[in-house]
Design a protein around this motif. Structure first.
Motif, PDB file in Angstrom:
ATOM      1  N   MET A   1     -66.650 -33.643 -41.669  1.00  0.00           N
ATOM      2  CA  MET A   1     -66.011 -34.594 -40.755  1.00  0.00           C
ATOM      3  C   MET A   1     -65.415 -35.754 -41.544  1.00  0.00           C
ATOM      4  N   ASP A   2     -64.197 -36.150 -41.163  1.00  0.00           N
ATOM      5  CA  ASP A   2     -63.521 -37.281 -41.782  1.00  0.00           C
ATOM      6  C   ASP A   2     -63.570 -38.452 -40.809  1.00  0.00           C
ATOM      7  N   ALA A   3     -64.428 -39.432 -41.078  1.00  0.00           N
ATOM      8  CA  ALA A   3     -64.602 -40.551 -40.150  1.00  0.00           C
ATOM      9  C   ALA A   3     -63.312 -41.324 -39.964  1.00  0.00           C
ATOM     10  N   PHE A   4     -62.518 -41.443 -41.019  1.00  0.00           N
ATOM     11  CA  PHE A   4     -61.294 -42.232 -40.939  1.00  0.00           C
ATOM     12  C   PHE A   4     -60.243 -41.574 -40.044  1.00  0.00           C
ATOM     13  N   ALA A   5     -60.329 -40.266 -39.878  1.00  0.00           N
ATOM     14  CA  ALA A   5     -59.402 -39.561 -38.996  1.00  0.00           C
ATOM     15  C   ALA A   5     -59.832 -39.631 -37.532  1.00  0.00           C
ATOM     16  N   GLN A   6     -61.003 -40.247 -37.271  1.00  0.00           N
ATOM     17  CA  GLN A   6     -61.522 -40.401 -35.912  1.00  0.00           C
ATOM     18  C   GLN A   6     -61.710 -39.044 -35.236  1.00  0.00           C
ATOM     19  N   ASP A   7     -62.320 -38.116 -35.987  1.00  0.00           N
ATOM     20  CA  ASP A   7     -62.570 -36.767 -35.482  1.00  0.00           C
ATOM     21  C   ASP A   7     -63.369 -36.816 -34.185  1.00  0.00           C
ATOM     22  N   GLY A   8     -63.093 -35.843 -33.324  1.00  0.00           N
ATOM     23  CA  GLY A   8     -63.829 -35.725 -32.071  1.00  0.00           C
ATOM     24  C   GLY A   8     -63.171 -36.430 -30.914  1.00  0.00           C
ATOM     25  N   HIS A   9     -62.079 -37.138 -31.157  1.00  0.00           N
ATOM     26  CA  HIS A   9     -61.358 -37.839 -30.095  1.00  0.00           C
ATOM     27  C   HIS A   9     -59.931 -37.309 -30.012  1.00  0.00           C
ATOM     28  N   ASP A  10     -59.417 -37.199 -28.808  1.00  0.00           N
ATOM     29  CA  ASP A  10     -58.036 -36.715 -28.688  1.00  0.00           C
ATOM     30  C   ASP A  10     -57.039 -37.845 -28.432  1.00  0.00           C
ATOM     31  N   LEU A  11     -57.508 -39.098 -28.564  1.00  0.00           N
ATOM     32  CA  LEU A  11     -56.630 -40.258 -28.610  1.00  0.00           C
ATOM     33  C   LEU A  11     -57.158 -41.171 -29.705  1.00  0.00           C
ATOM     34  N   ARG A  12     -56.340 -41.408 -30.721  1.00  0.00           N
ATOM     35  CA  ARG A  12     -56.795 -42.109 -31.907  1.00  0.00           C
ATOM     36  C   ARG A  12     -55.821 -43.240 -32.249  1.00  0.00           C
ATOM     37  N   LEU A  13     -56.293 -44.220 -32.975  1.00  0.00           N
ATOM     38  CA  LEU A  13     -55.446 -45.351 -33.354  1.00  0.00           C
ATOM     39  C   LEU A  13     -55.801 -45.797 -34.759  1.00  0.00           C
ATOM     40  N   GLU A  14     -54.768 -45.969 -35.576  1.00  0.00           N
ATOM     41  CA  GLU A  14     -54.958 -46.515 -36.916  1.00  0.00           C
ATOM     42  C   GLU A  14     -53.667 -47.179 -37.360  1.00  0.00           C
ATOM     43  N   TRP A  15     -53.774 -48.119 -38.309  1.00  0.00           N
ATOM     44  CA  TRP A  15     -52.666 -48.998 -38.665  1.00  0.00           C
ATOM     45  C   TRP A  15     -51.815 -48.473 -39.812  1.00  0.00           C
ATOM     46  N   GLY A  16     -50.509 -48.711 -39.707  1.00  0.00           N
ATOM     47  CA  GLY A  16     -49.586 -48.637 -40.818  1.00  0.00           C
ATOM     48  C   GLY A  16     -49.446 -47.278 -41.470  1.00  0.00           C
ATOM     49  N   ALA A  17     -48.887 -47.310 -42.687  1.00  0.00           N
ATOM     50  CA  ALA A  17     -48.600 -46.070 -43.405  1.00  0.00           C
ATOM     51  C   ALA A  17     -49.867 -45.279 -43.706  1.00  0.00           C
ATOM     52  N   GLU A  18     -50.934 -45.987 -44.031  1.00  0.00           N
ATOM     53  CA  GLU A  18     -52.194 -45.299 -44.292  1.00  0.00           C
ATOM     54  C   GLU A  18     -52.709 -44.614 -43.028  1.00  0.00           C
ATOM     55  N   GLY A  19     -52.510 -45.268 -41.878  1.00  0.00           N
ATOM     56  CA  GLY A  19     -52.897 -44.653 -40.613  1.00  0.00           C
ATOM     57  C   GLY A  19     -52.080 -43.423 -40.297  1.00  0.00           C
ATOM     58  N   VAL A  20     -50.783 -43.471 -40.588  1.00  0.00           N
ATOM     59  CA  VAL A  20     -49.919 -42.300 -40.397  1.00  0.00           C
ATOM     60  C   VAL A  20     -50.446 -41.124 -41.212  1.00  0.00           C
ATOM     61  N   ALA A  21     -50.738 -41.368 -42.472  1.00  0.00           N
ATOM     62  CA  ALA A  21     -51.203 -40.296 -43.345  1.00  0.00           C
ATOM     63  C   ALA A  21     -52.526 -39.706 -42.859  1.00  0.00           C
ATOM     64  N   GLU A  22     -53.430 -40.574 -42.415  1.00  0.00           N
ATOM     65  CA  GLU A  22     -54.749 -40.106 -41.987  1.00  0.00           C
ATOM     66  C   GLU A  22     -54.672 -39.357 -40.656  1.00  0.00           C
ATOM     67  N   LEU A  23     -54.019 -39.964 -39.665  1.00  0.00           N
ATOM     68  CA  LEU A  23     -53.960 -39.342 -38.341  1.00  0.00           C
ATOM     69  C   LEU A  23     -53.042 -38.136 -38.328  1.00  0.00           C
ATOM     70  N   GLY A  24     -52.033 -38.135 -39.204  1.00  0.00           N
ATOM     71  CA  GLY A  24     -51.074 -37.046 -39.215  1.00  0.00           C
ATOM     72  C   GLY A  24     -51.647 -35.715 -39.642  1.00  0.00           C
ATOM     73  N   ARG A  25     -52.838 -35.717 -40.206  1.00  0.00           N
ATOM     74  CA  ARG A  25     -53.461 -34.460 -40.621  1.00  0.00           C
ATOM     75  C   ARG A  25     -53.847 -33.594 -39.436  1.00  0.00           C
ATOM     76  N   GLU A  26     -54.157 -34.210 -38.295  1.00  0.00           N
ATOM     77  CA  GLU A  26     -54.629 -33.440 -37.147  1.00  0.00           C
ATOM     78  C   GLU A  26     -53.851 -33.689 -35.868  1.00  0.00           C
ATOM     79  N   CYS A  27     -53.211 -34.830 -35.753  1.00  0.00           N
ATOM     80  CA  CYS A  27     -52.568 -35.186 -34.483  1.00  0.00           C
ATOM     81  C   CYS A  27     -51.263 -34.427 -34.296  1.00  0.00           C
ATOM     82  N   ALA A  28     -51.065 -33.906 -33.091  1.00  0.00           N
ATOM     83  CA  ALA A  28     -49.816 -33.221 -32.764  1.00  0.00           C
ATOM     84  C   ALA A  28     -48.679 -34.199 -32.569  1.00  0.00           C
TER      85      ALA A  28
END
Length: 225
Positions: free
Chosen positions: A1-28
């Motif tokens: 599990m990747d805590a920074f990707a907010q696994d287990g939730h289907d609505l996630r929020l994270e900031w800036g370019a780093e957030g794009v990279a992290e959330l973009g791994r799983e978010c449609a």
């Protein structure tokens, strides 16, 4: 599990370019939120039938928005925050939407339909310390900002049927409990624009759900979904 990707939730929020990279791994779907003023400008242009080409901030010049060639409905729009994040979000393979306070519910509905059962990521752009349209540096450290947190919260609140992460829930709660117009006038970005003679831009950005347009990135252009 990747805590920074907010696994287990289907609505996630994270900031800036780093957030794009992290959330973009799983978010449609990734929703870029840059209320003052990239996302608001995109809403205004696409709401009138135009299209926007978001341009990545280069740092070696000071680009200005301009109508492109023979097509007056096409706008080149550079910014160090929202436009740059659109390009980075597209690189993840996710569908990219651009949201603000004006179109929060419309963007939420479009994202929900596009994502289906896969997660949605909301990415408030924030500001970069020392970077604005009068500077030429490519990037500074992230400064989370009030207006993008509230814009992201408005979208998260409209997606209340989804299982939201703590970050998304907090943004939605802040949005519901805030006088939006007062907050945008009083925040650093709002005061900066007003002092530069762009108080009307702040007023337009503070309007909530006055637009039914959900700008989506198709190729390298943003257009109404």
């Amino acid at each position: 599990m990747d805590a920074f990707a907010q696994d287990g939730h289907d609505l996630r929020l994270e900031w800036g370019a780093e957030g794009v990279a992290e959330l973009g791994r799983e978010c449609a779907v990734l929703i870029v939120v840059d209320v003052l003023s990239f996302s608001t400008t995109v809403d205004l242009v696409t709401g009138r039938g135009g299209r926007v080409r978001p341009l990545r901030w280069c740092g070696d010049r000071v680009p200005r928005p301009a109508a492109v060639g023979p097509d007056p409905g096409l706008l080149d729009l550079p910014s160090p925050n929202g436009a740059t994040l659109c390009a980075e979000a597209a690189g993840t393979g996710a569908m990219v939407l651009v949201g603000c306070l004006r179109n929060a519910s419309a963007v939420a509905a479009a994202a929900d339909q596009l994502a289906g059962e896969r997660p949605i990521g909301v990415v408030p752009a924030g500001e970069r310390w020392g970077i604005n349209i009068t500077t030429t540096a490519p990037r500074g450290p992230l400064r989370p900002c009030v207006e993008d947190f509230l814009g992201a919260g408005a979208i998260a609140a409209a997606l209340s049927g989804r299982d939201a992460s703590a970050e998304a829930l907090l943004a939605a709660t802040a949005y519901r409990g805030t006088d939006i117009a007062e907050a945008l006038r009083g925040c650093v970005s709002g005061r900066e624009l007003t002092l530069d003679g762009h108080g009307r831009d702040v007023e337009l950005a503070a309007q909530v759900d006055v637009s039914t347009v959900a700008p989506v990135l198709v190729g390298d252009l943003l257009e109404a979904a």
